[in-house]
Design a protein around this motif. Sequence first.
Motif, short mmCIF file in Angstrom:
data_model
loop_
_atom_site.label_atom_id
_atom_site.label_comp_id
_atom_site.label_asym_id
_atom_site.label_seq_id
_atom_site.Cartn_x
_atom_site.Cartn_y
_atom_site.Cartn_z
N ARG A 27 10.23 -17.04 1.33
CA ARG A 27 10.39 -17.47 0.01
C ARG A 27 10.59 -18.99 -0.07
N SER A 28 11.46 -19.50 0.80
CA SER A 28 11.86 -20.78 0.77
C SER A 28 10.25 -21.66 1.03
N ALA A 29 9.59 -21.28 1.79
CA ALA A 29 7.97 -21.96 1.80
C ALA A 29 7.28 -21.88 0.64
N LEU A 30 7.36 -20.61 -0.12
CA LEU A 30 6.49 -20.64 -1.16
C LEU A 30 7.06 -21.41 -2.25
N ALA A 31 8.62 -21.48 -2.32
CA ALA A 31 9.23 -22.21 -3.41
C ALA A 31 9.03 -23.85 -3.10
N LEU A 32 8.71 -24.28 -1.94
CA LEU A 32 8.56 -25.65 -1.66
C LEU A 32 7.21 -26.16 -2.26
N PHE A 289 13.95 -27.77 -4.83
CA PHE A 289 14.56 -28.82 -5.46
C PHE A 289 13.96 -30.09 -4.40
N VAL A 290 13.86 -29.78 -3.08
CA VAL A 290 13.33 -31.00 -2.10
C VAL A 290 11.74 -31.17 -2.72
N GLY A 291 11.15 -29.98 -2.85
CA GLY A 291 9.30 -29.95 -3.40
C GLY A 291 9.43 -30.88 -4.82
N SER A 292 10.39 -30.56 -5.48
CA SER A 292 10.23 -31.25 -6.86
C SER A 292 10.56 -32.67 -6.94
#
Length: 409
Positions: A27-32, A289-292
């Motif tokens: 789920r973290s990978a998808l969120a990123l 958050f990091v992705g954004s």
Amino acid sequence: MLYYLFEYLDKTLDVPGTGVFQYITFRSALALMLSLLLSTIYGKIIIRFLQRQQVGETVRELGLAGQNEKAGTPTMGGLIIIFATLVPVLLFAKLHNIYIVLLIVTTLWMGTIGFIDDYIKIFKRDKQGLKGIFKVVGQVGLGLIVGIVLYFHAGVTVRTDIGKANVFKASTENVVFQAPLEEKSTATTIPFFKNNEFDYAELLAWTGEGYEKWAWLIFIPVVIFIITAVSNGANLTDGIDGLAAGTSAISVLALGIFTFVSGNIIFSNYLNIMYIPNSGEMTVFIAAFVGSLIGFLWYNSYPASVFMGDTGSLTIGGIIAVLAIAVRKEMLIPLLCGIFLVENLSVILQVSYFKYTKKRFGEGRRIFLMSPLHHHYQKKGYHESKIVTRFWIVAIMLAILSIVTLKLR
């Protein structure tokens, strides 16, 4: 939301493959990935909207190279960061998790304060923006909420010392996991020390028996101070293109490692660190958050097409502070967020020394050519890109050193 849908499909309908949504890493990978797409694709749409609304930056004359070219650049770009963070979180995170709820509240709370400040600057033509006292009241208000929830909420616990020795037992056939003993605690972590858990309640031991129930008198003010200091530090760092977003992404990525290992019973036992049940879910928020932040850098890197404004900088600082407190690593903030610290200190030292020398000699003197510190280097003739790159390098070094504290004790 999608988490609950796939949980239903997996546990009720037994649809093959849907169980993968139970894994935080997936789920973290998808969120990123989603936050990167949202910030880069929809970021351009938001920038065009801000341009149409004439939400341009009013630049104060500071005598800095390239300063005039920045006039009119859209600000309030923090909306991109907030949007690209919250959408993946709402889709992929467990929304009933108390840590996720706190982070969502922090994002909206600090984002609102920053938005009001930017709105006053732009549409009310008041360069001072929201008065400092109201900013502080907002930061203190968030600190109260976070401190009270972390102290009193039943879902915020840590593993006791008793459970440390028997986290899991291996047999010849399989591995049997034993649930750790959990308790409410105001314990935190002191970096670089063995047996490095420190309980804020111990500061009240001198009051006699039953002192533990008064630990909130220490814990909540500490939370308020940290949130106020870090959010202001992020705000001061947001002075040149890409500086605040880049250094923040590095710090948050390091915090993501802390949340993942602290929320995992196996890793926390192996590293001999505090196990914090349910805290691993914050990794999903951190990934978004990091992705954004990285996606925002697509438009905020030199020369910037948009500035984050207080909408972004106050939000970033608030989130970093709450993450560090929740994972019991707030004492690492001076190291992990060293860029924020020196930016803050440069302003404090500059103002204090100027007032002192003016009172003593009748003429104010300065330590730096200009504060915050990044402006000092601009005055010395360094190009913005060189300053930002070097600050990023320092931030990476500090993040690595912070991560090393997991074993360096």
